[in-house]
Write an enzyme that holds these catalytic residues in place. Structure first.
Site, PDB file in Angstrom:
ATOM      1  N   GLU A 293       0.888  -1.171   0.000  1.00  0.00           N
ATOM      2  CA  GLU A 293       0.000   0.000   0.000  1.00  0.00           C
ATOM      3  C   GLU A 293       0.916   1.208   0.000  1.00  0.00           C
ATOM      4  OE1 GLU A 293      -3.067  -0.083  -0.621  1.00  0.00           O
ATOM      5  OE2 GLU A 293      -3.192  -2.263  -0.495  1.00  0.00           O
ATOM      6  N   CYS A 327      -1.683   8.717   4.305  1.00  0.00           N
ATOM      7  CA  CYS A 327      -1.681   8.375   2.880  1.00  0.00           C
ATOM      8  C   CYS A 327      -2.985   8.835   2.252  1.00  0.00           C
ATOM      9  CB  CYS A 327      -1.500   6.882   2.712  1.00  0.00           C
ATOM     10  SG  CYS A 327      -2.550   5.961   3.826  1.00  0.00           S
TER      11      CYS A 327
HETATM   12  P1  NAD Z   1       9.029   5.220   3.127  1.00  0.00           P
HETATM   13  O1  NAD Z   1       8.794   4.604   1.800  1.00  0.00           O
HETATM   14  O2  NAD Z   1      10.094   6.236   3.255  1.00  0.00           O
HETATM   15  O3  NAD Z   1       9.389   4.075   4.196  1.00  0.00           O
HETATM   16  C1  NAD Z   1       8.563   2.945   4.369  1.00  0.00           C
HETATM   17  C2  NAD Z   1       9.421   1.801   4.870  1.00  0.00           C
HETATM   18  O4  NAD Z   1      10.316   1.423   3.830  1.00  0.00           O
HETATM   19  C3  NAD Z   1      10.268   2.167   6.088  1.00  0.00           C
HETATM   20  O5  NAD Z   1      10.332   1.070   6.971  1.00  0.00           O
HETATM   21  C4  NAD Z   1      11.614   2.425   5.457  1.00  0.00           C
HETATM   22  O6  NAD Z   1      12.702   2.258   6.337  1.00  0.00           O
HETATM   23  C5  NAD Z   1      11.641   1.377   4.365  1.00  0.00           C
HETATM   24  N1  NAD Z   1      12.624   1.638   3.313  1.00  0.00           N
HETATM   25  C6  NAD Z   1      13.142   2.813   2.922  1.00  0.00           C
HETATM   26  N2  NAD Z   1      14.044   2.627   1.949  1.00  0.00           N
HETATM   27  C7  NAD Z   1      14.094   1.305   1.716  1.00  0.00           C
HETATM   28  C8  NAD Z   1      14.852   0.483   0.832  1.00  0.00           C
HETATM   29  N3  NAD Z   1      15.720   0.998  -0.033  1.00  0.00           N
HETATM   30  N4  NAD Z   1      14.636  -0.844   0.874  1.00  0.00           N
HETATM   31  C9  NAD Z   1      13.745  -1.371   1.731  1.00  0.00           C
HETATM   32  N5  NAD Z   1      13.010  -0.647   2.597  1.00  0.00           N
HETATM   33  C10 NAD Z   1      13.183   0.668   2.579  1.00  0.00           C
HETATM   34  O7  NAD Z   1       7.623   5.784   3.633  1.00  0.00           O
HETATM   35  P2  NAD Z   1       7.286   6.592   4.954  1.00  0.00           P
HETATM   36  O8  NAD Z   1       7.862   7.951   4.835  1.00  0.00           O
HETATM   37  O9  NAD Z   1       7.577   5.799   6.163  1.00  0.00           O
HETATM   38  O10 NAD Z   1       5.696   6.670   4.831  1.00  0.00           O
HETATM   39  C11 NAD Z   1       5.068   7.581   3.988  1.00  0.00           C
HETATM   40  C12 NAD Z   1       4.650   6.947   2.695  1.00  0.00           C
HETATM   41  O11 NAD Z   1       3.852   5.816   2.960  1.00  0.00           O
HETATM   42  C13 NAD Z   1       3.787   7.869   1.858  1.00  0.00           C
HETATM   43  O12 NAD Z   1       4.138   7.745   0.507  1.00  0.00           O
HETATM   44  C14 NAD Z   1       2.377   7.364   2.117  1.00  0.00           C
HETATM   45  O13 NAD Z   1       1.455   7.673   1.106  1.00  0.00           O
HETATM   46  C15 NAD Z   1       2.622   5.902   2.248  1.00  0.00           C
HETATM   47  N6  NAD Z   1       1.565   5.234   3.016  1.00  0.00           N
HETATM   48  C16 NAD Z   1       0.616   4.556   2.327  1.00  0.00           C
HETATM   49  C17 NAD Z   1      -0.411   3.929   2.999  1.00  0.00           C
HETATM   50  C18 NAD Z   1      -1.489   3.180   2.261  1.00  0.00           C
HETATM   51  O14 NAD Z   1      -2.252   2.476   2.908  1.00  0.00           O
HETATM   52  N7  NAD Z   1      -1.577   3.312   0.957  1.00  0.00           N
HETATM   53  C19 NAD Z   1      -0.474   4.007   4.395  1.00  0.00           C
HETATM   54  C20 NAD Z   1       0.525   4.704   5.066  1.00  0.00           C
HETATM   55  C21 NAD Z   1       1.541   5.305   4.360  1.00  0.00           C
END
Ligand code: NAD
Length: 541
Positions: A293, A327
C-alpha cells in the site's frame, strides 16, 4: 486440531475516548507522556524471543523537539538479519502447526492489553515518536490497532469457513496453509496501527515474520512488541530488526525461503522492492506474495450544489489532520467558481484558528512533521509556490525548524490544474486548490482522473444526485476509497477496508479478509468414499 467448531468473539470497533479536560484518560496519557519524555528508553532488536543489542546505536528524538533525546535503539548488522530469518524458519515448525484458536487467543489478548493497560503508553509513544496530537494517537495507536487485531480474528475464521461443495461419495475440504518459508513486513512511520498490523496479521494466519519498522516509529514499535510478548507470541514468530533498510532488505530478499512481502510506504520504494524480487525470482522456492500500500494524491471535488462550509471542513480536516501525513490526506481540491469565495473565507478562518506546537499541549491541533528530510522538501515546495506566477499562497506559508519541524498548514491556489503540487505527493500540510468554471464540472472530473499517477482516496461533495452519480462513474478508477459528502480520510477497520490501485498499491484492502487471503496458500483435499476399481467407463460398452 480443536475438538469443536469454535465461534470467535464478535468483533466490535473500539470506542474512541475523548480526552476532554478532566477525563481520566487525559490524566493517564499526560502522566505517561511526561514520564517517557523525561527518561531514556533503550530499544533493543527482538530476535528469537531475546533482546538483541549491538555496538551500533542511534538516538531517538521527537520531531517537535529534535534536540531532546528520549532514548537509543540498536541497529542490525547482516548477521542479525540472517539470525532473524533462521530463527523464524525454526519457529515455523511449531507455529504453523498450532491450532488456529491458540493463535487467535494471543492476538485477541493483545487487543485487550492495548485497550487497557497499554493504552496510555502506546498513545504517549506515538505522540512522542510521530508527533501526533492525542486524538490522532488515540484513533491510530489505540483504536485502529485494537480493531485490526479483533477484526482479523473474525476474518480468519470467515476464511476458514469458506469451503467447497461436497457430494455423498466425495468430501471436499480446503485447508488454508500458511505460506511456506518466512514473510517480511516493512512498515511506514505514519501509523502505529499499520506497523502493528502488517506483521501480526501474517503471524495470525500461521506465518513467521521478519519485521523492519521505520526509523521514525521505533518508540511506538517497541510498545507493540512489548504487547505481543505479553500476549504470548512465541519466540521466533515475529522478529524485529532495525537499521539500514537496504542492507536488511538485500539479506531478506536473497533468501530462498522468502515467501511474502507486506509493505506500506512510498511508491518509489515499493517499486524498487518489486523489481528486486523479480530479479531474484530464480532464487525462491515459491512465488512470493507481494502486497504493498503506497502513495496518494488524494482529491476533493466540490460541485456547485455543495455546501461551502461542509467543503471547507472536509478540506481542513482532510488535508491538515496529522499535518497531512496520512496516505489518505487530501492534497488537491477542485472548487467551482460560484462556491469559491465562501469556501476560501471558511478555509482561511479555520486554518488561522489552528494552534501549532507540541502534542503535550492538548490545545494544539497541528504539531511537527516527521523529520528534517520531510521539512526541507515541504519548505522548498512552499518557497517555489511563492515564486511561481501560477500559484498563490492564501494562508500559511511559514516554517521553522529551530526547535521542531514545524510547517504551517498552507493552502496554495493555482491557475494551472497540473501545477506541480496538484500532481506530486508531498506528504505534509500543503493543500493545492484549483478553481473551475461551474459549467466545466464534467471536464473537471476527467481532469481529476488524469492528473496523478495515484488512485488512493478521493471525495465528491454535492447535493445533486446526478452530479454524485457522474463523479462516481468517471472517478471509478481514480480512488480505491471513494467518499461522498465526507472528507477522504479516517477509514475504520471493518467498515471501510482500505487500499488504492494504480501507483497507490496492490489494493489488497487492509482491514478485510481479502488481505488475509494473501497470507495463506490453500490446499484442496478431496476424499473419495467409493474408490473405483475398474478403469472402464460405461460409454466403452
Ligand atoms: P518510506 O517509503 O520512506 O518508508 C517505508 C518503509 O520502507 C520504512 O520502513 C523504510 O525504512 C523502508 N525503506 C526505505 N528505503 C528502503 C529500501 N531501499 N529498501 C527497503 N526498505 C526501505 O515511507 P514513509 O515515509 O515511512 O511513509 C510515507 C509513505 O507511505 C507515503 O508515501 C504514504 O502515502 C505511504 N503510506 C501509504 C499507505 C497506504 O495504505 N496506501 C499508508 C501509510 C503510508
Amino acid at each position: 486440531m480443536g475438538k469443536g467448531f469454535f465461534n470467535v468473539p464478535v468483533a466490535i470497533n473500539e470506542p474512541v475516548k475523548t480526552y476532554a479536560p478532566g477525563s481520566p484518560e487525559r490524566e493517564d496519557v499526560k502522566k505517561a507522556y511526561t514520564k517517557m519524555f523525561n527518561s531514556k528508553v533503550e530499544v533493543p532488536m527482538y530476535i528469537n524471543g531475546k533482546d538483541v543489542k549491538t555496538k551500533n546505536t542511534r538516538t531517538l528524538s521527537p520531531p517537535h523537539d529534535h534536540q531532546h533525546i528520549v532514548g537509543t535503539y540498536h541497529l542490525a548488522e547482516k548477521q542479525h538479519v540472517e539470525e532473524a530469518i533462521s530463527t523464524a524458519l525454526e519457529a515455523r515448525k511449531s507455529w504453523s502447526q498450532l491450532p488456529w484458536e491458540q493463535r487467535a487467543g494471543i492476538f485477541l489478548k493483545a487487543a485487550e492489553l492495548i485497550a487497557g493497560p497499554y493504552r496510555a503508553k502506546i498513545n504517549a509513544a506515538t505522540m512522542i515518536a510521530q508527533s501526533k496530537n492525542i486524538h490522532q494517537a488515540e484513533i491510530d495507536a489505540a483504536c485502529e490497532l485494537i480493531d485490526f487485531l479483533r477484526f482479523n480474528v473474525q476474518f480468519m475464521s470467515d476464511i476458514y469457513m469458506e469451503q467447497p461443495e461436497s457430494t455423498s461419495d466425495a468430501w471436499n475440504r480446503i485447508e488454508y496453509r500458511p505460506l511456506e518459508g518466512f514473510t517480511y513486513a516493512v512498515t511506514p512511520f505514519n501509523f502505529t496501527a499499520i506497523a502493528g498490523n502488517l506483521p501480526s496479521c501474517m503471524a495470525l494466519m500461521g506465518n513467521v515474520v521478519v519485521w523492519k519498522p521505520s526509523d521514525s516509529q521505533i518508540y511506538s514499535a517497541k510498545v507493540i512488541m512489548d504487547v505481543f510478548k505479553e500476549a504470548g507470541v512465541p519466540a521466533g514468530v515475529i522478529n524485529v530488526v532495525f537499521g539500514d533498510p537496504k542492507m536488511i532488505t538485500d539479506v531478506v530478499l536473497s533468501s530462498p525461503d522468502f515467501s511474502g512481502l507486506h509493505f506500506t510506504g512510498s511508491t518509489e520504494i515499493f517499486k524498487k522492492l518489486w523489481k528486486q524480487i523479480g530479479n531474484n525470482i530464480e532464487t525462491y522456492k515459491t512465488y512470493p506474495r507481494i502486497v504493498g500500500e503506497t502513495g496518494g494524491k488524494d482529491f476533493i471535488v466540490a460541485h456547485k450544489t455543495a455546501n461551502a462550509k461542509q467543503v471547507a471542513t472536509a478540506i481542513v480536516r482532510g488535508a491538515f489532520e496529522f499535518q497531512g501525513q496520512k496516505c489518505s490526506a487530501a492534497s488537491r481540491s477542485y472548487i467551482p467558481k460560484s462556491l469559491w469565495s465562501d469556501v476560501k473565507k471558511y478555509v482561511i478562518e479555520n486554518v488561522n484558528s489552528f494552534k501549532m506546537g507540541s502534542p503535550e499541549d492538548m490545545s494544539n491541533f497541528i504539531t511537527a512533521v516527521i523529520h528534517e528530510g520531510s521539512f526541507d522538501k515541504l519548505s522548498s515546495y512552499i518557497d517555489q509556490a511563492k515564486k511561481d506566477k501560477d500559484a498563490e499562497i492564501i494562508v500559511g506559508g511559514n516554517y521553522d525548524k529551530s526547535k521542531g519541524y514545524f510547517i504551517e498548514p498552507t493552502v496554495i491556489v493555482t491557475t494551472s490544474p497540473k501545477y506541480s503540487t496538484m500532481c506530486t505527493e508531498l506528504f505534509g500540510p500543503v493543500m493545492t486548490i484549483y478553481v473551475y468554471e461551474d459549467k466545466e464540472y464534467s471536464n473537471t472530473l476527467k481532469l481529476v482522473d488524469e492528473t496523478s499517477q495515484y488512485a488512493l482516496t478521493g471525495a465528491i461533495l454535492a447535493t445533486d444526485r446526478y452530479a454524485i452519480e457522474e463523479a462516481t462513474k468517471v472517478l471509478q478508477n481514480s480512488a480505491g476509497n471513494f467518499y461522498i459528502n465526507d472528507k477522504p480520510t479516517g477509514a475504520v477497520v471493518g467498515q471501510q477496508p482500505f487500499g488504492g490501485a494504480r501507483a497507490s498499491g496492490t489494493n489488497d484492502k487492509a482491514g478485510s479478509a481479502q488481505n488475509l487471503l494473501r497470507w495463506v496458500s490453500p490446499r484442496m483435499i478431496k476424499e473419495t468414499f467409493v474408490t473405483p476399481t475398474d478403469y472402464r467407463y460405461p460409454f466403452l460398452g
